[in-house]
Design a protein around this motif. Structure first.
Motif, PDB file in Angstrom:
ATOM      1  N   GLY B  41       6.930   9.494 -19.496  1.00  0.00           N
ATOM      2  CA  GLY B  41       6.268   8.704 -20.525  1.00  0.00           C
ATOM      3  C   GLY B  41       6.217   7.215 -20.267  1.00  0.00           C
ATOM      4  O   GLY B  41       5.896   6.444 -21.176  1.00  0.00           O
ATOM      5  N   LYS B  42       6.533   6.817 -19.044  1.00  0.00           N
ATOM      6  CA  LYS B  42       6.620   5.390 -18.719  1.00  0.00           C
ATOM      7  C   LYS B  42       5.528   4.973 -17.746  1.00  0.00           C
ATOM      8  O   LYS B  42       4.755   5.781 -17.239  1.00  0.00           O
ATOM      9  CB  LYS B  42       7.991   5.077 -18.113  1.00  0.00           C
ATOM     10  N   GLY B  43       5.485   3.666 -17.475  1.00  0.00           N
ATOM     11  CA  GLY B  43       4.538   3.141 -16.503  1.00  0.00           C
ATOM     12  C   GLY B  43       4.973   3.437 -15.082  1.00  0.00           C
ATOM     13  O   GLY B  43       5.939   4.166 -14.843  1.00  0.00           O
ATOM     14  N   LEU B  44       4.241   2.852 -14.143  1.00  0.00           N
ATOM     15  CA  LEU B  44       4.466   3.097 -12.721  1.00  0.00           C
ATOM     16  C   LEU B  44       5.225   1.941 -12.087  1.00  0.00           C
ATOM     17  O   LEU B  44       4.937   0.783 -12.371  1.00  0.00           O
ATOM     18  CB  LEU B  44       3.136   3.265 -11.999  1.00  0.00           C
ATOM     19  N   THR B  45       6.155   2.287 -11.219  1.00  0.00           N
ATOM     20  CA  THR B  45       6.881   1.289 -10.438  1.00  0.00           C
ATOM     21  C   THR B  45       6.552   1.501  -8.971  1.00  0.00           C
ATOM     22  O   THR B  45       6.731   2.605  -8.452  1.00  0.00           O
ATOM     23  CB  THR B  45       8.396   1.435 -10.652  1.00  0.00           C
ATOM     24  N   SER B  46       6.059   0.473  -8.322  1.00  0.00           N
ATOM     25  CA  SER B  46       5.730   0.585  -6.908  1.00  0.00           C
ATOM     26  C   SER B  46       7.012   0.656  -6.083  1.00  0.00           C
ATOM     27  O   SER B  46       7.918  -0.160  -6.252  1.00  0.00           O
ATOM     28  CB  SER B  46       4.887  -0.618  -6.457  1.00  0.00           C
ATOM     29  N   LEU B  47       7.089   1.648  -5.214  1.00  0.00           N
ATOM     30  CA  LEU B  47       8.263   1.835  -4.360  1.00  0.00           C
ATOM     31  C   LEU B  47       8.039   1.279  -2.956  1.00  0.00           C
ATOM     32  O   LEU B  47       8.873   0.544  -2.428  1.00  0.00           O
ATOM     33  CB  LEU B  47       8.601   3.321  -4.256  1.00  0.00           C
ATOM     34  N   LEU B  48       6.923   1.683  -2.364  1.00  0.00           N
ATOM     35  CA  LEU B  48       6.640   1.297  -0.991  1.00  0.00           C
ATOM     36  C   LEU B  48       5.144   1.127  -0.804  1.00  0.00           C
ATOM     37  O   LEU B  48       4.361   1.902  -1.352  1.00  0.00           O
ATOM     38  CB  LEU B  48       7.155   2.358  -0.005  1.00  0.00           C
ATOM     39  N   LEU B  49       4.771   0.130  -0.034  1.00  0.00           N
ATOM     40  CA  LEU B  49       3.384  -0.109   0.350  1.00  0.00           C
ATOM     41  C   LEU B  49       3.316  -0.064   1.868  1.00  0.00           C
ATOM     42  O   LEU B  49       4.063  -0.776   2.542  1.00  0.00           O
ATOM     43  CB  LEU B  49       2.922  -1.477  -0.143  1.00  0.00           C
ATOM     44  N   ILE B  50       2.449   0.791   2.401  1.00  0.00           N
ATOM     45  CA  ILE B  50       2.255   0.864   3.853  1.00  0.00           C
ATOM     46  C   ILE B  50       0.846   0.383   4.160  1.00  0.00           C
ATOM     47  O   ILE B  50      -0.132   0.948   3.659  1.00  0.00           O
ATOM     48  CB  ILE B  50       2.413   2.295   4.390  1.00  0.00           C
ATOM     49  N   GLN B  51       0.734  -0.641   4.968  1.00  0.00           N
ATOM     50  CA  GLN B  51      -0.574  -1.122   5.390  1.00  0.00           C
ATOM     51  C   GLN B  51      -1.138  -0.169   6.449  1.00  0.00           C
ATOM     52  O   GLN B  51      -0.393   0.550   7.113  1.00  0.00           O
ATOM     53  CB  GLN B  51      -0.469  -2.538   5.958  1.00  0.00           C
ATOM     54  N   SER B  52      -2.450  -0.199   6.616  1.00  0.00           N
ATOM     55  CA  SER B  52      -3.103   0.753   7.530  1.00  0.00           C
ATOM     56  C   SER B  52      -2.634   0.578   8.971  1.00  0.00           C
ATOM     57  O   SER B  52      -2.685   1.514   9.775  1.00  0.00           O
ATOM     58  CB  SER B  52      -4.621   0.593   7.463  1.00  0.00           C
ATOM     59  N   SER B  53      -2.144  -0.625   9.310  1.00  0.00           N
ATOM     60  CA  SER B  53      -1.693  -0.892  10.674  1.00  0.00           C
ATOM     61  C   SER B  53      -0.255  -0.447  10.915  1.00  0.00           C
ATOM     62  O   SER B  53       0.231  -0.461  12.051  1.00  0.00           O
ATOM     63  CB  SER B  53      -1.803  -2.386  10.973  1.00  0.00           C
TER      64      SER B  53
END
Lengths: 114, 113
Positions: B41-53
């Motif tokens: 029931g909560k919002g989203l927390t970003s864990l990891l971002l992977i760039q295309s490179s």
């Protein structure tokens, strides 16, 4: 620095009614995106606002509309509510339109349509 | 049209186990991929971002890999804890623009004490 806030937290409406959901963006962010998340589904993009103009829209009917104000806060309006509109509505703010990877999400508004 | 699929839909493991969550996407021309965590029931927390490179990204006990050519990403969680129980979602920018994210349906993880 304040995060993204949304109001109200929960809302119960009757089919056919209209609803307004509100979102305050994170400090320094000028772009707000809205998503609908039905139970057991991933969020679906509704639309995005940048500098008070709509900047992209997902596959949602016109009865879903929005506004962005000069302070970059935003509203999502839904007319003629249907049972299938029951969902968690999330807003996300970002520093600019092209930076979806920097979207910060609010806690959401849970809408129940009966 | 970009589509994101996550397998499994749900996963239940005992505490301490290492686990892998899978994400696949149909259009490999992505700029990046993100993994999010969502508590009920909560919002989203970003864990990891992977760039295309990049091929992988690490944060603490989390490691995410990206194979653009095969349209796949995995999230590896080491030494799982009950506090890891949540739904994990992966998302990529939409085809033709990065103004919106396309999400999978998520994997609901339960870590049992």
């Amino acid at each position: 620095e304040t995060g993204v806030t949304q109001s109200p937290t929960h809302l119960i409406k009757t089919r056919g009614q209209q609803v307004t959901l509100r979102c305050s963006s994170q400090s320094g962010h000028n772009t707000v995106s809205w998503y609908q998340q039905a139970l057991g589904q991933g969020p679906q993009f509704i639309f995005q606002y940048y500098r008070e103009e709509e900047n992209g829209r997902g596959n949602f009917p016109p009865r879903f509309s929005g506004l962005q104000f000069p302070n970059y806060s935003s509203e999502l309006n839904v007319n003629a509510l249907e049972l299938d509109d029951s969902a968690l509505y999330l807003c996300a703010s970002s520093p600019s339109p092209g930076r979806s990877y920097e979207q910060y999400f609010g806690p959401g508004t849970r809408l129940t349509v009966t | 049209k970009q589509e994101v699929t996550q397998i499994p839909a749900a996963l239940s493991v005992p505490e301490g186990e290492n686990l892998v969550l899978n994400c696949s996407f149909t259009d490999s021309a992505i700029y990046n991929l993100q993994w999010f965590r969502q508590d009920p029931g909560k919002g989203l927390t970003s864990l990891l971002l992977i760039q295309s490179s990049q091929r992988e990204q690490t944060s603490g006990r989390l490691n995410a890999s990206l194979d653009k050519s095969s349209g796949r990403s995995t999230l590896y969680i080491a030494a799982s804890q009950p506090g890891d129980s949540a739904t994990y979602l992966c998302a990529v920018p939409s085809q033709g623009g990065s103004e919106k994210l396309v999400f999978g349906k998520g994997t609901k993880l339960t870590v049992n004490p």
